[in-house]
Enzyme design. Sequence first.
Site, mmCIF file in Angstrom:
data_model
loop_
_atom_site.group_PDB
_atom_site.id
_atom_site.type_symbol
_atom_site.label_atom_id
_atom_site.label_comp_id
_atom_site.label_asym_id
_atom_site.label_seq_id
_atom_site.Cartn_x
_atom_site.Cartn_y
_atom_site.Cartn_z
ATOM 1 N N ALA A 75 0.838 -1.205 0.000
ATOM 2 C CA ALA A 75 0.000 0.000 0.000
ATOM 3 C C ALA A 75 0.871 1.253 0.000
ATOM 4 C CB ALA A 75 -0.906 0.000 1.221
ATOM 5 N N ASP A 76 0.339 2.354 -0.542
ATOM 6 C CA ASP A 76 0.990 3.643 -0.353
ATOM 7 C C ASP A 76 0.124 4.481 0.593
ATOM 8 O OD1 ASP A 76 -1.115 4.734 -1.838
ATOM 9 O OD2 ASP A 76 0.050 4.835 -3.689
ATOM 10 N N SER A 77 0.535 5.714 0.831
ATOM 11 C CA SER A 77 -0.151 6.500 1.859
ATOM 12 C C SER A 77 -1.619 6.758 1.495
ATOM 13 C CB SER A 77 0.589 7.821 2.090
ATOM 14 O OG SER A 77 0.639 8.552 0.889
ATOM 15 N N ASP A 94 -3.480 4.715 -0.309
ATOM 16 C CA ASP A 94 -4.184 3.445 -0.099
ATOM 17 C C ASP A 94 -4.619 3.312 1.360
ATOM 18 O OD1 ASP A 94 -3.997 2.295 -2.707
ATOM 19 O OD2 ASP A 94 -1.892 1.849 -2.343
ATOM 20 N N THR A 95 -3.731 3.720 2.270
ATOM 21 C CA THR A 95 -4.077 3.564 3.692
ATOM 22 C C THR A 95 -5.196 4.525 4.087
ATOM 23 O OG1 THR A 95 -2.358 5.097 4.413
ATOM 24 C CG2 THR A 95 -1.750 2.766 4.297
#
Lengths: 427, 78
Positions: free
Chosen positions: B35-37, B39-40
């Site tokens: 995940a990237d930021s 996505d979170t």
Amino acid sequence: MFPNDAAPRRVVVTGMGIACPLGLGVENVWKRLLAGESGISAIQSFDVKDLPAKIAGQVPIGSRAEGKLDLNEWIPVKDQKKMDRFIQLAVVAAVEAVEDSGWLPKAEEDQAATGVMIGSGIGGLTTIYEASQQIAAGKAKRVSPFFIPSALINLASGHISIRYGFKGPNHAVVTACATGVHALGDAARLIAFGDADVMVAGGAEAAVSEIGMAGFCASRALSTAFNGTPQQASRPWDEGRDGFVMGEGAGVVVLEEYEHAKKRGAKIYAEVIGYGMSGDAYHITAPSETGDGAYRSMRAALRSAGVAPAEVQYVNAHGTSTPLGDDLELGAVERLWGDDARGLAMSSTKSAIGHLLGAAGAVEGIFSILAIRDRVAPPTLNLEQPSRESPIDRVAKVAQERPITVALSNSFGFGGTNASIVFRAAP
Amino acid sequence: MSETAEKVKKIVVEHLGVDEAKVTEDASFIDDLGADSLDTVELVMAFEEAFGVEIPDDAAEKITTVKDAIAYIEGQKG
């Protein structure tokens, strides 16, 4: 601006990709186009009961092997939701074009010499609509973190550069229905000027949605008389025409500096030899009454190509099937070609796929290149009774074999923006 | 496995497009699940929606693993 001792460099086309209402894959689409097939059909994906226009050109759903679109074959599911449909279509066409070109650079300097310029007329219109609905429903906090990057026009270029590591110029054109030609022409100039050796260039559009259809219906631009016979609706120059048919899709080409392409033994489809632009300075949506903008755009393109009108055998017209625009463009071509108009073939492939707005110029540029490669002019479907006669052969209904070595493609957009591009057979 | 844990894992699988087997309780969204930021941020919104809870930004920042998410949600539901 321009390096001291440099001369403009030659630019060739080494890869092509299409997603359009006739399907996916350049060869598949081209074969269907030459066979006189139409990609226009009734809209099923949303309710059209309140819309006067109920038909469109939609990318067919199915497998890549069938020449149709299954997004899961092209883009990981988790990334699809980060892209409006126009970006998804751009990625599909770009993947085909890049694979076709065989240019997948791994060295840092090669990546830095490769750029992307994919435009769109409107961008993530449907994404903006959906977020607006959430906000109107009091759910402003539920707007997706991917909303903005999904809607932004330059994110098509962004995604393609990220996917392949293309670290050169990353740009995007936004000139309504002239976007595709401007993208190809501007990208070719970046190569000619030395900003990049390779450019992945094109246009993408996905406005076959409630908001897109409602908007163009409101501007009275769409055909409404053929909802029961969709394949007859797009009929450029025919006296029964009553507006354009909306289409979705993307066209992407790989443009490359000639010596660079030769050195790596790339397959060369054609050379980009000319590019011209103009503005109407007349009206926000209507073309200028004299067709002067179209005339000056084509004249500039031929001047930059260094060819006379007589040397051009095929024109892919903007020809959207609107009552006003088609004959104005025809008049501009007749005026520029003069006595040489008699030998010219000009068709509108929008008759088969509809008007792909910002993708139109890129897809039609590819058709023009293929017309040169195969020495054949694709047909203008539904041209039964021209609204006026012309010495120009508009390739009614059936493709024609012709000795085409130079072709010009036109695209004109709202705001009075015009662009023309000229291709010549591979050197 | 608790009902909450099962539901959390299902949401993670759907949103990050990862194999169910990789979604262990110790798995970090960013380090292990790709995940990237953004996505979170979206994951946390999906948890809020699915469990009917509010997760303020300062709490969301501390939810970096599957286990963190389960614990926070179970804590909220009392």
